[in-house]
Design a protein around this motif. Structure first.
Motif, mmCIF file in Angstrom:
data_model
loop_
_atom_site.group_PDB
_atom_site.id
_atom_site.type_symbol
_atom_site.label_atom_id
_atom_site.label_comp_id
_atom_site.label_asym_id
_atom_site.label_seq_id
_atom_site.Cartn_x
_atom_site.Cartn_y
_atom_site.Cartn_z
ATOM 1 N N PHE A 47 -3.704 -55.774 -6.790
ATOM 2 C CA PHE A 47 -2.942 -55.449 -7.998
ATOM 3 C C PHE A 47 -3.820 -54.697 -8.977
ATOM 4 C CE2 PHE A 47 -1.577 -56.147 -12.348
ATOM 5 C CZ PHE A 47 -0.219 -55.859 -12.276
ATOM 6 N N THR A 48 -3.264 -53.650 -9.547
ATOM 7 C CA THR A 48 -3.892 -52.960 -10.664
ATOM 8 C C THR A 48 -2.794 -52.554 -11.627
ATOM 9 O OG1 THR A 48 -5.543 -51.310 -11.323
ATOM 10 C CG2 THR A 48 -3.861 -50.607 -9.702
ATOM 11 N N ASN A 49 -3.187 -52.113 -12.793
ATOM 12 C CA ASN A 49 -2.175 -51.707 -13.774
ATOM 13 C C ASN A 49 -2.704 -50.591 -14.658
ATOM 14 O OD1 ASN A 49 -3.786 -54.044 -15.116
ATOM 15 N ND2 ASN A 49 -2.790 -52.993 -16.817
ATOM 16 N N GLY A 50 -1.776 -49.929 -15.322
ATOM 17 C CA GLY A 50 -2.146 -48.882 -16.246
ATOM 18 C C GLY A 50 -0.949 -48.084 -16.698
ATOM 19 N N ALA A 87 -8.489 -48.494 -4.668
ATOM 20 C CA ALA A 87 -7.904 -49.823 -4.838
ATOM 21 C C ALA A 87 -7.116 -50.208 -3.593
ATOM 22 C CB ALA A 87 -6.998 -49.852 -6.080
ATOM 23 N N ALA A 88 -6.340 -49.284 -3.061
ATOM 24 C CA ALA A 88 -5.542 -49.551 -1.858
ATOM 25 C C ALA A 88 -6.428 -49.906 -0.670
ATOM 26 C CB ALA A 88 -4.661 -48.348 -1.530
ATOM 27 N N ASP A 89 -7.599 -49.289 -0.598
ATOM 28 C CA ASP A 89 -8.538 -49.563 0.503
ATOM 29 C C ASP A 89 -9.053 -51.002 0.502
ATOM 30 O OD1 ASP A 89 -8.373 -46.987 1.529
ATOM 31 O OD2 ASP A 89 -10.223 -46.293 0.557
ATOM 32 N N LEU A 90 -8.910 -51.706 -0.615
ATOM 33 C CA LEU A 90 -9.439 -53.068 -0.728
ATOM 34 C C LEU A 90 -8.555 -54.124 -0.073
ATOM 35 C CD1 LEU A 90 -10.657 -52.925 -4.441
ATOM 36 C CD2 LEU A 90 -12.077 -52.800 -2.363
ATOM 37 N N GLY A 91 -7.322 -53.782 0.273
ATOM 38 C CA GLY A 91 -6.410 -54.777 0.853
ATOM 39 C C GLY A 91 -5.319 -54.125 1.676
ATOM 40 N N ASP A 92 -4.256 -54.893 1.928
ATOM 41 C CA ASP A 92 -3.156 -54.408 2.775
ATOM 42 C C ASP A 92 -2.021 -53.775 1.985
ATOM 43 O OD1 ASP A 92 -4.319 -55.441 5.194
ATOM 44 O OD2 ASP A 92 -3.708 -57.439 4.529
ATOM 45 N N LYS A 93 -1.747 -54.288 0.793
ATOM 46 C CA LYS A 93 -0.624 -53.813 -0.022
ATOM 47 C C LYS A 93 -1.100 -53.595 -1.448
ATOM 48 C CE LYS A 93 2.645 -54.208 3.134
ATOM 49 N NZ LYS A 93 3.420 -53.066 3.606
ATOM 50 N N LEU A 94 -0.826 -52.392 -1.971
ATOM 51 C CA LEU A 94 -1.204 -52.088 -3.350
ATOM 52 C C LEU A 94 0.029 -52.153 -4.239
ATOM 53 C CD1 LEU A 94 -3.167 -51.174 -5.570
ATOM 54 C CD2 LEU A 94 -2.709 -48.795 -4.857
ATOM 55 N N VAL A 95 -0.044 -53.017 -5.239
ATOM 56 C CA VAL A 95 1.012 -53.160 -6.237
ATOM 57 C C VAL A 95 0.464 -52.645 -7.564
ATOM 58 C CG1 VAL A 95 2.519 -54.771 -7.466
ATOM 59 C CG2 VAL A 95 1.953 -55.177 -5.046
ATOM 60 N N VAL A 96 1.211 -51.725 -8.180
ATOM 61 C CA VAL A 96 0.784 -51.142 -9.451
ATOM 62 C C VAL A 96 1.709 -51.622 -10.560
ATOM 63 C CG1 VAL A 96 0.376 -49.013 -10.749
ATOM 64 C CG2 VAL A 96 -0.102 -49.079 -8.282
ATOM 65 N N ALA A 122 7.343 -48.528 -24.196
ATOM 66 C CA ALA A 122 7.078 -49.311 -25.411
ATOM 67 C C ALA A 122 5.671 -49.910 -25.398
ATOM 68 C CB ALA A 122 8.121 -50.415 -25.567
ATOM 69 N N SER A 123 5.221 -50.405 -24.248
ATOM 70 C CA SER A 123 3.881 -51.006 -24.206
ATOM 71 C C SER A 123 2.792 -49.940 -24.301
ATOM 72 C CB SER A 123 3.698 -51.899 -22.983
ATOM 73 O OG SER A 123 3.646 -51.160 -21.797
ATOM 74 N N VAL A 124 3.051 -48.718 -23.822
ATOM 75 C CA VAL A 124 2.083 -47.633 -23.988
ATOM 76 C C VAL A 124 1.911 -47.327 -25.472
ATOM 77 C CG1 VAL A 124 1.599 -45.172 -23.587
ATOM 78 C CG2 VAL A 124 2.508 -46.578 -21.725
ATOM 79 N N LYS A 125 3.027 -47.289 -26.194
ATOM 80 C CA LYS A 125 2.967 -47.028 -27.646
ATOM 81 C C LYS A 125 2.087 -48.065 -28.350
ATOM 82 C CE LYS A 125 6.000 -43.605 -28.361
ATOM 83 N NZ LYS A 125 5.436 -42.286 -28.551
ATOM 84 N N LYS A 126 2.164 -49.316 -27.919
ATOM 85 C CA LYS A 126 1.387 -50.388 -28.544
ATOM 86 C C LYS A 126 -0.113 -50.260 -28.270
ATOM 87 C CE LYS A 126 5.073 -53.790 -28.105
ATOM 88 N NZ LYS A 126 5.464 -55.023 -27.423
ATOM 89 N N LEU A 127 -0.478 -49.510 -27.235
ATOM 90 C CA LEU A 127 -1.887 -49.362 -26.880
ATOM 91 C C LEU A 127 -2.618 -48.350 -27.760
ATOM 92 C CD1 LEU A 127 -1.621 -49.382 -22.976
ATOM 93 C CD2 LEU A 127 -2.438 -51.231 -24.455
#
Length: 178
Positions: free
Chosen positions: A36-39, A55-64, A70-75
């Motif tokens: 899992f990663t986020n951004g 990140a995908a190379d670290l496991g079997d399934k990559l979830v982003v 709205a949350s981008v605006k808060k950043l």
């Protein structure tokens, strides 16, 4: 969230809260290691592709986990951000062959998603510190305490030098002001 594109494959990778448990549960039942990663992933560029593929190379399934508009605006990334709306950003991410799922989140952090998904590997960029334990530190990886509590791994990945959405945005502004 479903985007009106011609690709069922891409749309199927964009999950909503109601479908997360089923999809993740199926992968975990198949003993797939979930990364899992986020951004924000506002303007997808070579730095993002490099980071996500590593990140995908670290496991079997990559979830982003994708920050909602709205949350981008808060950043506080600037008045013009996000440049692209969340549907566009989610679709572009889902189109990458090594991204298995994209989930838009409204909260300030992805902690709720991390608690739901329980990834084997939590990944952030190297501007974070995988060993930081103080949640008030700017380098703390949100969810690291929770992931480590069930023997998950927290990893950081170096960024590709010279690539950032902010730099691209500035280059565009500079070119239009000539």
């Amino acid at each position: 969230m479903s985007v009106n594109t011609s690709s069922n494959i891409t749309n199927a990778k964009i999950l909503v809260t109601e479908t997360i448990a089923d999809v993740i549960g199926k992968w975990q039942a198949e003993n797939k290691s979930i990364v899992f990663t986020n951004g924000c992933f506002d303007i997808l560029h070579l730095g993002h592709v490099d980071y996500l593929s590593k990140a995908a190379d670290l496991g079997d399934k990559l979830v982003v986990g994708l920050n909602s508009d709205a949350s981008v605006k808060k950043l506080n990334k600037g008045d013009t951000r996000p440049i692209q709306d969340e549907c566009s950003r989610a679709t572009i991410l889902a189109a990458l062959h090594f991204v298995d799922a994209v989930i838009v989140f409204e909260e300030d952090t992805p902690l709720v998603l991390i608690d739901q998904i329980k990834p084997a590997i939590l990944v952030k960029g190297a501007d974070y510190d995988e060993n930081e334990t103080d949640p008030n530190s700017k380098t703390y990886v949100v969810g690291s305490k929770e992931v480590k509590s069930y023997d998950g791994i927290v990893k950081t990945i170096e960024f590709l030098d010279g690539y950032s959405t902010s730099k691209i945005e500035q280059k565009i502004k500079d070119s239009t002001n000539k």
